[in-house]
Write a protein that holds these residues in place. Sequence first.
Motif, PDB file in Angstrom:
ATOM      1  N   ASP A  19      35.712  45.303  34.761  1.00  0.00           N
ATOM      2  CA  ASP A  19      35.164  45.135  36.111  1.00  0.00           C
ATOM      3  C   ASP A  19      36.292  45.336  37.136  1.00  0.00           C
ATOM      4  O   ASP A  19      37.161  44.480  37.293  1.00  0.00           O
ATOM      5  N   LYS A  20      36.260  46.474  37.829  1.00  0.00           N
ATOM      6  CA  LYS A  20      37.351  46.817  38.763  1.00  0.00           C
ATOM      7  C   LYS A  20      37.432  45.856  39.947  1.00  0.00           C
ATOM      8  O   LYS A  20      38.512  45.484  40.402  1.00  0.00           O
ATOM      9  N   LYS A  21      36.267  45.446  40.487  1.00  0.00           N
ATOM     10  CA  LYS A  21      36.263  44.543  41.632  1.00  0.00           C
ATOM     11  C   LYS A  21      36.849  43.184  41.261  1.00  0.00           C
ATOM     12  O   LYS A  21      37.601  42.580  42.031  1.00  0.00           O
ATOM     13  N   ALA A  22      36.518  42.720  40.054  1.00  0.00           N
ATOM     14  CA  ALA A  22      37.063  41.439  39.592  1.00  0.00           C
ATOM     15  C   ALA A  22      38.575  41.540  39.397  1.00  0.00           C
ATOM     16  O   ALA A  22      39.308  40.589  39.703  1.00  0.00           O
ATOM     17  N   LEU A  23      39.039  42.696  38.921  1.00  0.00           N
ATOM     18  CA  LEU A  23      40.486  42.890  38.760  1.00  0.00           C
ATOM     19  C   LEU A  23      41.185  42.816  40.112  1.00  0.00           C
ATOM     20  O   LEU A  23      42.262  42.231  40.228  1.00  0.00           O
ATOM     21  N   TRP A  24      40.586  43.418  41.135  1.00  0.00           N
ATOM     22  CA  TRP A  24      41.211  43.410  42.456  1.00  0.00           C
ATOM     23  C   TRP A  24      41.258  41.999  43.032  1.00  0.00           C
ATOM     24  O   TRP A  24      42.216  41.616  43.687  1.00  0.00           O
ATOM     25  N   ARG A  25      40.200  41.211  42.773  1.00  0.00           N
ATOM     26  CA  ARG A  25      40.180  39.833  43.258  1.00  0.00           C
ATOM     27  C   ARG A  25      41.282  38.992  42.617  1.00  0.00           C
ATOM     28  O   ARG A  25      41.825  38.092  43.228  1.00  0.00           O
ATOM     29  N   GLU A  26      41.603  39.322  41.357  1.00  0.00           N
ATOM     30  CA  GLU A  26      42.612  38.550  40.619  1.00  0.00           C
ATOM     31  C   GLU A  26      43.974  39.253  40.603  1.00  0.00           C
ATOM     32  O   GLU A  26      44.790  39.021  39.720  1.00  0.00           O
ATOM     33  N   LYS A  27      44.213  40.122  41.582  1.00  0.00           N
ATOM     34  CA  LYS A  27      45.413  40.965  41.556  1.00  0.00           C
ATOM     35  C   LYS A  27      46.723  40.178  41.540  1.00  0.00           C
ATOM     36  O   LYS A  27      47.687  40.581  40.886  1.00  0.00           O
ATOM     37  N   LYS A  28      46.767  39.047  42.239  1.00  0.00           N
ATOM     38  CA  LYS A  28      48.008  38.268  42.288  1.00  0.00           C
ATOM     39  C   LYS A  28      48.358  37.697  40.914  1.00  0.00           C
ATOM     40  O   LYS A  28      49.499  37.815  40.452  1.00  0.00           O
ATOM     41  N   ALA A  29      47.361  37.097  40.261  1.00  0.00           N
ATOM     42  CA  ALA A  29      47.598  36.531  38.928  1.00  0.00           C
ATOM     43  C   ALA A  29      47.915  37.626  37.922  1.00  0.00           C
ATOM     44  O   ALA A  29      48.801  37.471  37.067  1.00  0.00           O
ATOM     45  N   ILE A  30      47.208  38.758  38.030  1.00  0.00           N
ATOM     46  CA  ILE A  30      47.436  39.876  37.105  1.00  0.00           C
ATOM     47  C   ILE A  30      48.844  40.443  37.285  1.00  0.00           C
ATOM     48  O   ILE A  30      49.549  40.713  36.307  1.00  0.00           O
ATOM     49  N   LYS A  50      34.289  31.716  23.607  1.00  0.00           N
ATOM     50  CA  LYS A  50      33.743  31.736  24.959  1.00  0.00           C
ATOM     51  C   LYS A  50      34.864  31.460  25.958  1.00  0.00           C
ATOM     52  O   LYS A  50      35.452  30.384  25.968  1.00  0.00           O
ATOM     53  N   ILE A  51      35.156  32.455  26.797  1.00  0.00           N
ATOM     54  CA  ILE A  51      36.227  32.349  27.790  1.00  0.00           C
ATOM     55  C   ILE A  51      35.596  32.431  29.175  1.00  0.00           C
ATOM     56  O   ILE A  51      34.734  33.284  29.409  1.00  0.00           O
ATOM     57  N   PRO A  52      35.986  31.560  30.126  1.00  0.00           N
ATOM     58  CA  PRO A  52      35.453  31.646  31.500  1.00  0.00           C
ATOM     59  C   PRO A  52      35.658  33.032  32.098  1.00  0.00           C
ATOM     60  O   PRO A  52      36.683  33.679  31.844  1.00  0.00           O
ATOM     61  N   HIS A  53      34.669  33.491  32.896  1.00  0.00           N
ATOM     62  CA  HIS A  53      34.698  34.861  33.424  1.00  0.00           C
ATOM     63  C   HIS A  53      35.966  35.149  34.224  1.00  0.00           C
ATOM     64  O   HIS A  53      36.573  36.210  34.079  1.00  0.00           O
ATOM     65  N   LYS A  54      36.367  34.222  35.078  1.00  0.00           N
ATOM     66  CA  LYS A  54      37.556  34.448  35.908  1.00  0.00           C
ATOM     67  C   LYS A  54      38.800  34.630  35.041  1.00  0.00           C
ATOM     68  O   LYS A  54      39.606  35.545  35.265  1.00  0.00           O
ATOM     69  N   MET A  55      38.946  33.779  34.033  1.00  0.00           N
ATOM     70  CA  MET A  55      40.090  33.887  33.133  1.00  0.00           C
ATOM     71  C   MET A  55      40.031  35.178  32.321  1.00  0.00           C
ATOM     72  O   MET A  55      41.051  35.822  32.076  1.00  0.00           O
TER      73      MET A  55
END
Length: 198
Positions: A73-84, A138-143
């Motif tokens: 999911d590209k949009k989710a990756l962009w939202r988590e860009k700092k952690a990534i 089962k891993i939380p979606h954000k993680m």
Amino acid sequence: MHAFEAVLLMLGMVLLSNVLNRFIPQIAIPLIQVVLGMMLSIFTTFDYFDLSSEFFMLLFLAPLLFNDGVNVDKKALWREKKAIFTLSIVLVFVTVGLLGEFIHWLIPAMPIAGSFALAAALAPTDAVAVSALAEKVKIPHKMMHTLEGESLINDASGLVSFQFAVAALLTGTFSIVQAGISFVLISLGGVLVGELIS
């Protein structure tokens, strides 16, 4: 020809591992593949063959990483860009530094550059392993989005670390500026090729 036959046999084992996983889904595919690989080494003559690293990356790693990159999911990756960014770049370099020092302390006979090369090979997480783990746990979606993004991007930092550790081992010199430029070029090249393909 010997290497070509071995590659065909390995691809056949990968196909067989997916078929076996359909019948025994309780066992993870990587475990099935390890067992099949052991059987190959025991019951065949393919105990050793030359396979260039470039050919291996093209034949095995590129399709696996491309498949994971397409499905993420590209949009989710962009939202988590700092952690990534923190996990895939900063954490990899810190891990290489600390683990390299620890390996050299553990095995003093190993050159420090060789210790860093080994640490660089171990530091990046595997995108395919993350996907396989998510199927069983089962891993939380954000993680999950953070782990997927980190495992896809950290290869650049791992490859640069490994490349310059090996170069330092062979030549006895290391340039932090050249390593930084190489890292930027590999990262931008990957983004550019990805944009052109998609």
